[in-house]
Scaffold this motif. Structure first.
Motif, PDB file in Angstrom:
ATOM      1  N   ASP A  45       0.812  -1.221   0.000  1.00 37.12           N
ATOM      2  CA  ASP A  45       0.000   0.000   0.000  1.00 37.12           C
ATOM      3  C   ASP A  45       0.844   1.269   0.000  1.00 37.12           C
ATOM      4  O   ASP A  45       0.331   2.347  -0.270  1.00 37.12           O
ATOM      5  CB  ASP A  45      -0.924   0.019   1.220  1.00 37.12           C
ATOM      6  N   HIS A  63       3.706   3.746  -1.394  1.00 31.58           N
ATOM      7  CA  HIS A  63       4.343   4.074  -2.676  1.00 31.58           C
ATOM      8  C   HIS A  63       5.433   5.112  -2.434  1.00 31.58           C
ATOM      9  O   HIS A  63       5.171   6.191  -1.887  1.00 31.58           O
ATOM     10  CB  HIS A  63       3.307   4.602  -3.673  1.00 31.58           C
ATOM     11  N   TRP A  64       6.639   4.773  -2.844  1.00 31.77           N
ATOM     12  CA  TRP A  64       7.807   5.622  -2.625  1.00 31.77           C
ATOM     13  C   TRP A  64       8.142   6.368  -3.903  1.00 31.77           C
ATOM     14  O   TRP A  64       8.006   5.848  -5.004  1.00 31.77           O
ATOM     15  CB  TRP A  64       9.009   4.782  -2.222  1.00 31.77           C
ATOM     16  N   ARG A  65       8.647   7.605  -3.743  1.00 35.20           N
ATOM     17  CA  ARG A  65       9.167   8.372  -4.869  1.00 35.20           C
ATOM     18  C   ARG A  65      10.379   9.135  -4.375  1.00 35.20           C
ATOM     19  O   ARG A  65      10.363   9.706  -3.282  1.00 35.20           O
ATOM     20  CB  ARG A  65       8.095   9.339  -5.357  1.00 35.20           C
ATOM     21  N   SER A  93       3.637   7.874  -0.132  1.00 29.08           N
ATOM     22  CA  SER A  93       2.214   8.062  -0.361  1.00 29.08           C
ATOM     23  C   SER A  93       1.452   6.787  -0.040  1.00 29.08           C
ATOM     24  O   SER A  93       1.981   5.682  -0.189  1.00 29.08           O
ATOM     25  CB  SER A  93       1.948   8.427  -1.828  1.00 29.08           C
ATOM     26  N   THR A 113       0.205  12.057   1.147  1.00 25.48           N
ATOM     27  CA  THR A 113       1.639  12.059   0.853  1.00 25.48           C
ATOM     28  C   THR A 113       2.383  12.846   1.916  1.00 25.48           C
ATOM     29  O   THR A 113       1.948  13.930   2.309  1.00 25.48           O
ATOM     30  CB  THR A 113       1.906  12.689  -0.530  1.00 25.48           C
TER      31      THR A 113
END
Length: 148
Positions: A24, A26-28, A50, A80
């Motif tokens: 679940d 989400h990395w950026r 996120s 986020t």
């Protein structure tokens, strides 16, 4: 025995009952501004973490509470958090996970009890009036003599 990387990967424990799975999250990563010397131009140390609260594995009551309380921070149901305080991507990842968990924990907390209206006590009213009288006397001494 956990390795050093276990605290920045894997499931995110928010509370004893609420755990977000790694799927679940989400990395950026991107380049962060600020100090870092020459390495700042080549290292993706800024971290965005996120979670889509609409599709995360949550109980319906928890999902509704989070969506309601965090609605000002959500973009299409996605929450986020950003961490770019450190030069190290690993430390920024750890910081982002802690911030997200704290944010979700605060949003899941129960409402505080309603305030019971109370009236000031007789002695509190007396102290307030004495203080006002004393302050008025001090200000009266600052006035020019003969004026009221």
């Amino acid at each position: 025995m956990p390795t050093d990387g276990d605290d920045v990967a894997g499931d995110l424990v928010v509370t004893r009952d609420v755990v977000l799975s790694a799927a679940d999250l989400h990395w950026r990563f991107s380049r962060a501004g600020g100090p870092g010397g020459q390495g700042v131009n080549t290292t993706d140390s800024r971290v965005e973490l996120s979670v889509d609260l609409r599709h995360a594995a949550l109980r319906d009551t928890d999902r509704a509470r989070l969506l309601d309380r965090l609605r000002d921070r959500l973009h299409d149901g996605v929450l986020t958090v950003v961490a770019a305080d450190d030069r190290s991507q690993r430390r920024n990842r750890r910081s982002a996970r802690m911030r997200l968990a704290a944010l979700l924990r605060d949003a899941l907390a129960p409402d505080p009890p309603d305030r019971r209206p109370t009236a000031p006590s007789r002695s509190a009213r007396r102290r307030r009036l004495e203080t006002k009288r004393r302050q008025g006397a001090v200000k009266a001494l600052r006035r020019r003599p003969g004026t009221e």
